[in-house]
Motif scaffolding. Structure first.
Motif, PDB file in Angstrom:
ATOM      1  N   ALA A  71       0.816  -1.220   0.000  1.00  0.00           N
ATOM      2  CA  ALA A  71       0.000   0.000   0.000  1.00  0.00           C
ATOM      3  C   ALA A  71       0.848   1.268   0.000  1.00  0.00           C
ATOM      4  O   ALA A  71       0.319   2.367  -0.180  1.00  0.00           O
ATOM      5  N   VAL A  72       2.170   1.133   0.199  1.00  0.00           N
ATOM      6  CA  VAL A  72       3.059   2.286   0.271  1.00  0.00           C
ATOM      7  C   VAL A  72       3.786   2.425  -1.070  1.00  0.00           C
ATOM      8  O   VAL A  72       4.687   1.647  -1.373  1.00  0.00           O
ATOM      9  N   PRO A  73       3.404   3.412  -1.890  1.00  0.00           N
ATOM     10  CA  PRO A  73       4.018   3.534  -3.214  1.00  0.00           C
ATOM     11  C   PRO A  73       5.468   4.021  -3.142  1.00  0.00           C
ATOM     12  O   PRO A  73       5.835   4.800  -2.266  1.00  0.00           O
ATOM     13  N   VAL A  74       6.288   3.551  -4.071  1.00  0.00           N
ATOM     14  CA  VAL A  74       7.661   4.034  -4.187  1.00  0.00           C
ATOM     15  C   VAL A  74       7.584   5.522  -4.547  1.00  0.00           C
ATOM     16  O   VAL A  74       6.831   5.931  -5.424  1.00  0.00           O
ATOM     17  N   GLY A  75       8.335   6.339  -3.811  1.00  0.00           N
ATOM     18  CA  GLY A  75       8.321   7.787  -4.047  1.00  0.00           C
ATOM     19  C   GLY A  75       7.145   8.482  -3.391  1.00  0.00           C
ATOM     20  O   GLY A  75       6.920   9.667  -3.597  1.00  0.00           O
ATOM     21  N   GLY A  76       6.404   7.777  -2.563  1.00  0.00           N
ATOM     22  CA  GLY A  76       5.222   8.344  -1.905  1.00  0.00           C
ATOM     23  C   GLY A  76       5.071   7.782  -0.503  1.00  0.00           C
ATOM     24  O   GLY A  76       6.048   7.399   0.131  1.00  0.00           O
ATOM     25  N   VAL A  94      12.905   0.697   0.740  1.00  0.00           N
ATOM     26  CA  VAL A  94      13.319   1.505   1.894  1.00  0.00           C
ATOM     27  C   VAL A  94      12.064   2.159   2.478  1.00  0.00           C
ATOM     28  O   VAL A  94      11.406   2.950   1.803  1.00  0.00           O
ATOM     29  N   TYR A  95      11.732   1.819   3.712  1.00  0.00           N
ATOM     30  CA  TYR A  95      10.530   2.350   4.354  1.00  0.00           C
ATOM     31  C   TYR A  95      10.928   3.246   5.514  1.00  0.00           C
ATOM     32  O   TYR A  95      11.831   2.925   6.286  1.00  0.00           O
ATOM     33  N   LYS A  96      10.246   4.375   5.618  1.00  0.00           N
ATOM     34  CA  LYS A  96      10.498   5.347   6.682  1.00  0.00           C
ATOM     35  C   LYS A  96       9.176   5.665   7.372  1.00  0.00           C
ATOM     36  O   LYS A  96       8.114   5.635   6.747  1.00  0.00           O
ATOM     37  N   PRO A 146      10.432   5.018  13.813  1.00  0.00           N
ATOM     38  CA  PRO A 146      11.066   3.904  13.113  1.00  0.00           C
ATOM     39  C   PRO A 146      10.082   2.784  12.753  1.00  0.00           C
ATOM     40  O   PRO A 146       9.247   2.388  13.567  1.00  0.00           O
ATOM     41  N   VAL A 147      10.217   2.317  11.516  1.00  0.00           N
ATOM     42  CA  VAL A 147       9.394   1.219  11.007  1.00  0.00           C
ATOM     43  C   VAL A 147      10.300   0.223  10.302  1.00  0.00           C
ATOM     44  O   VAL A 147      11.455   0.533   9.979  1.00  0.00           O
ATOM     45  N   LYS A 148       9.759  -0.971  10.060  1.00  0.00           N
ATOM     46  CA  LYS A 148      10.521  -1.983   9.321  1.00  0.00           C
ATOM     47  C   LYS A 148       9.554  -2.879   8.571  1.00  0.00           C
ATOM     48  O   LYS A 148       8.355  -2.954   8.897  1.00  0.00           O
TER      49      LYS A 148
END
Length: 157
Positions: A71-76, A94-96, A146-148
């Motif tokens: 659900a988390v788009p690259v660049g978004g 890479v997730y932030k 922080p997330v992973k």
């Protein structure tokens, strides 16, 4: 009337006056807090936070997933207003995570577009890479949360 009866009546009247005055003061204080000119934060239409599996067999002690990684788009990113967190993917894999509350006035940010996290209250912009201020009146970056990646989900780290 006797002095005893008059004293009792004065005491009761005094208590009523104090209670009534305290109630009026409380209502006045409550109404005074309603004058904020900030727009109300609106919930995100992004993917909702998930919870334990439908079968109820979640792993004991495992963090509750925030959102599916898909659900988390690259660049978004996605805004999880109910959890007050923004999850971004500045580059593939890479997730932030950042606080979803703007550091200017505390509004919940509205959307993630063009590589920025956008607060519609006063137009502050924050980087999806590190939460740094990119524009607007925000004084400091969004605090990191922080997330992973764990399996197919993003979870708190």
């Amino acid at each position: 009337m006797s002095d005893e009866m008059t004293a009792g009546r004065t005491s009761q009247t005094g208590r009523r006056a104090v209670l009534f005055g305290a109630g009026a003061l409380g209502a006045g204080a409550l109404l005074a807090g309603c004058g904020d000119d900030e727009p109300a934060a609106t919930p995100s239409t992004a993917a909702p936070a998930t919870s334990a599996p439908a079968d109820g067999q979640g792993t004991p002690g495992a963090p509750t997933p925030l959102t599916p990684a898909a659900a988390v788009p690259v660049g978004g990113g996605v805004i999880l207003a109910d959890r007050e967190i923004v999850v971004t993917q500045p580059e593939k894999g890479v997730y932030k995570g950042f606080s979803a509350k703007c550091t200017h006035k505390g509004c919940v940010v509205k959307d993630v577009t063009g590589g920025n996290i956008h607060c519609a209250c006063h137009e502050s912009l924050f980087s999806i890479k590190d939460g740094s201020v990119q524009g607007g009146p925000a004084p400091v970056p969004l605090p990191e949360r922080p997330v992973k990646l764990e399996g197919a989900d993003i979870v708190p780290a």
